[in-house]
Design a protein around this motif. Structure first.
Motif, mmCIF file in Angstrom:
data_model
loop_
_atom_site.group_PDB
_atom_site.id
_atom_site.type_symbol
_atom_site.label_atom_id
_atom_site.label_comp_id
_atom_site.label_asym_id
_atom_site.label_seq_id
_atom_site.Cartn_x
_atom_site.Cartn_y
_atom_site.Cartn_z
ATOM 1 N N HIS A 41 -7.458 36.982 19.556
ATOM 2 C CA HIS A 41 -8.561 36.265 20.198
ATOM 3 C C HIS A 41 -8.140 35.203 21.205
ATOM 4 O O HIS A 41 -8.713 35.124 22.283
ATOM 5 C CB HIS A 41 -9.503 35.635 19.162
ATOM 6 C CG HIS A 41 -10.653 34.896 19.782
ATOM 7 N ND1 HIS A 41 -11.615 35.529 20.533
ATOM 8 C CD2 HIS A 41 -10.987 33.565 19.799
ATOM 9 C CE1 HIS A 41 -12.494 34.633 20.968
ATOM 10 N NE2 HIS A 41 -12.130 33.439 20.545
ATOM 11 N N SER A 100 -4.404 43.667 19.054
ATOM 12 C CA SER A 100 -5.755 43.147 19.274
ATOM 13 C C SER A 100 -5.927 42.868 20.764
ATOM 14 O O SER A 100 -4.955 42.927 21.537
ATOM 15 C CB SER A 100 -5.981 41.851 18.491
ATOM 16 O OG SER A 100 -5.261 40.781 19.084
ATOM 17 N N ASP A 101 -7.131 42.561 21.136
ATOM 18 C CA ASP A 101 -7.413 42.055 22.488
ATOM 19 C C ASP A 101 -6.920 42.981 23.597
ATOM 20 O O ASP A 101 -6.340 42.531 24.583
ATOM 21 C CB ASP A 101 -6.840 40.638 22.645
ATOM 22 C CG ASP A 101 -7.437 39.692 21.612
ATOM 23 O OD1 ASP A 101 -8.591 39.278 21.801
ATOM 24 O OD2 ASP A 101 -6.769 39.422 20.588
ATOM 25 N N HIS A 104 -9.063 44.752 25.255
ATOM 26 C CA HIS A 104 -10.142 44.603 26.247
ATOM 27 C C HIS A 104 -10.215 45.838 27.150
ATOM 28 O O HIS A 104 -10.331 45.717 28.370
ATOM 29 C CB HIS A 104 -9.947 43.315 27.068
ATOM 30 C CG HIS A 104 -10.111 42.061 26.261
ATOM 31 N ND1 HIS A 104 -11.310 41.399 26.146
ATOM 32 C CD2 HIS A 104 -9.234 41.368 25.497
ATOM 33 C CE1 HIS A 104 -11.151 40.340 25.356
ATOM 34 N NE2 HIS A 104 -9.917 40.308 24.942
ATOM 35 N N ASP A 158 -2.768 39.541 24.260
ATOM 36 C CA ASP A 158 -3.736 40.443 24.897
ATOM 37 C C ASP A 158 -3.007 41.554 25.656
ATOM 38 O O ASP A 158 -1.789 41.537 25.810
ATOM 39 C CB ASP A 158 -4.654 39.657 25.838
ATOM 40 C CG ASP A 158 -3.889 39.039 26.995
ATOM 41 O OD1 ASP A 158 -3.344 39.793 27.833
ATOM 42 O OD2 ASP A 158 -3.803 37.792 27.055
ATOM 43 N N HIS A 215 -5.362 34.835 22.864
ATOM 44 C CA HIS A 215 -4.444 35.324 23.899
ATOM 45 C C HIS A 215 -3.264 34.361 24.065
ATOM 46 O O HIS A 215 -2.807 34.124 25.177
ATOM 47 C CB HIS A 215 -5.171 35.508 25.248
ATOM 48 C CG HIS A 215 -6.328 36.461 25.183
ATOM 49 N ND1 HIS A 215 -6.950 36.952 26.310
ATOM 50 C CD2 HIS A 215 -6.967 37.035 24.142
ATOM 51 C CE1 HIS A 215 -7.945 37.769 25.967
ATOM 52 N NE2 HIS A 215 -7.967 37.831 24.654
ATOM 53 N N ASP A 260 -11.654 43.119 19.702
ATOM 54 C CA ASP A 260 -11.618 43.197 21.164
ATOM 55 C C ASP A 260 -10.762 44.366 21.643
ATOM 56 O O ASP A 260 -10.004 44.265 22.602
ATOM 57 C CB ASP A 260 -11.203 41.864 21.795
ATOM 58 C CG ASP A 260 -12.293 40.798 21.656
ATOM 59 O OD1 ASP A 260 -13.388 41.119 21.133
ATOM 60 O OD2 ASP A 260 -12.060 39.651 22.065
#
Ligand code: MN
Length: 250
Positions: free
Chosen positions: A202, A7-8, A10, A225, A204, A41
């Motif tokens: 989310h 996830s994350d 970005h 992240d 991090h 994300d």
């Protein structure tokens, strides 16, 4: 066989090495996996599936090849990319899951979510979240021309940064609390779903937390992240391994 959770990421044109690391992960390690779950994300920003982006095209192609090779790809929307829609999901060959979603993982039910729903101490954010996930709001936003959506997203991001720095300046300890999960909401979520394992991103703050809720020993796994390196949770019948993925040297 291993199931992978990330996830994350970005993903953003300003950090091409991270996009390259992700594409390498999809082309190599993920090919050997049982499934890949992306818990939100994936992209730093998303203002509609019709936005031209060579990075989003490359990501869609890599993920589609992965799913065509027999590895299913699942996606839960994050707070940055909650506007990822069915068009992009189809291009990327990934299935969108609700947030939260319960899956069965090696015989055990596990709750998956992006993680922002657990941050209930940030009242202003939760109000924005409720408003911006309204289907009528989304339909109206996506119907606007691209330029108007870009302008709106810039304004929303500036407001979010102002909100964050205001919280930071007010009281850094409080900022740390507000931007992390609310412990009471974690306990309430475990109880609501009657499960003892959850995986989210989310915040991090990558970690594996063990906690006791009533008679249950519960495990909450937080994915990291992809800012300075990658982060992946590898799960098999023997357990969980939360590990960093290093960028190639040079
Ligand atoms: Mn997030």
């Amino acid at each position: 066989m291993t199931t992978l959770f990330i996830s994350d990421l970005h993903l953003d044109p300003s950090r091409p090495a991270i996009t390259a690391l992700f594409l390498d992960f999809v082309h190599n390690e993920a090919r050997q996996a049982e499934a890949l779950y992306i818990l939100g994300d994936l992209f730093e920003a998303w203002i509609g599936d019709d936005t031209p982006s060579s990075a989003a095209d490359a990501v869609a192609q890599a993920l589609r090849e992965l799913s065509q090779s027999g590895v299913p790809v699942y996606f839960i929307r994050g707070n940055r990319d909650f506007l990822v829609g069915n068009d992009y999901a189809a291009r990327a060959g990934m299935r969108i899951l609700p947030d939260p979603a319960v899956i069965e993982l090696y015989g055990k039910p596990v709750l998956l979510q992006h993680g922002d729903l657990l941050c209930t101490d940030d009242v202003a954010y939760q109000a924005f979240r409720a408003q911006s996930r309204n289907p009528a709001f989304i339909a109206q936003f996506l119907a606007q021309p691209l330029e108007a959506r870009v302008a709106f997203a810039q304004k929303a991001r500036a407001a979010s940064q102002a909100h964050q720095s205001e919280m930071k300046q007010g009281d850094n300890a409080k900022f740390e609390t507000v931007t992390d999960v609310a412990p009471a909401e974690v306990v309430a979520t475990f109880k609501r779903y009657g499960i003892d394992t959850m995986i989210h991103g989310h915040t991090h703050r990558p970690a594996i937390h063990n906690l006791q809720t009533g008679e249950h020993r519960c495990t909450r796994i937080v994915l990291g992240d992809w800012y300075e390196q990658g982060s992946v949770l590898r799960v098999d019948a023997d357990g969980f391994r939360l590990e960093a993925l290093q960028l190639p040297q040079g």
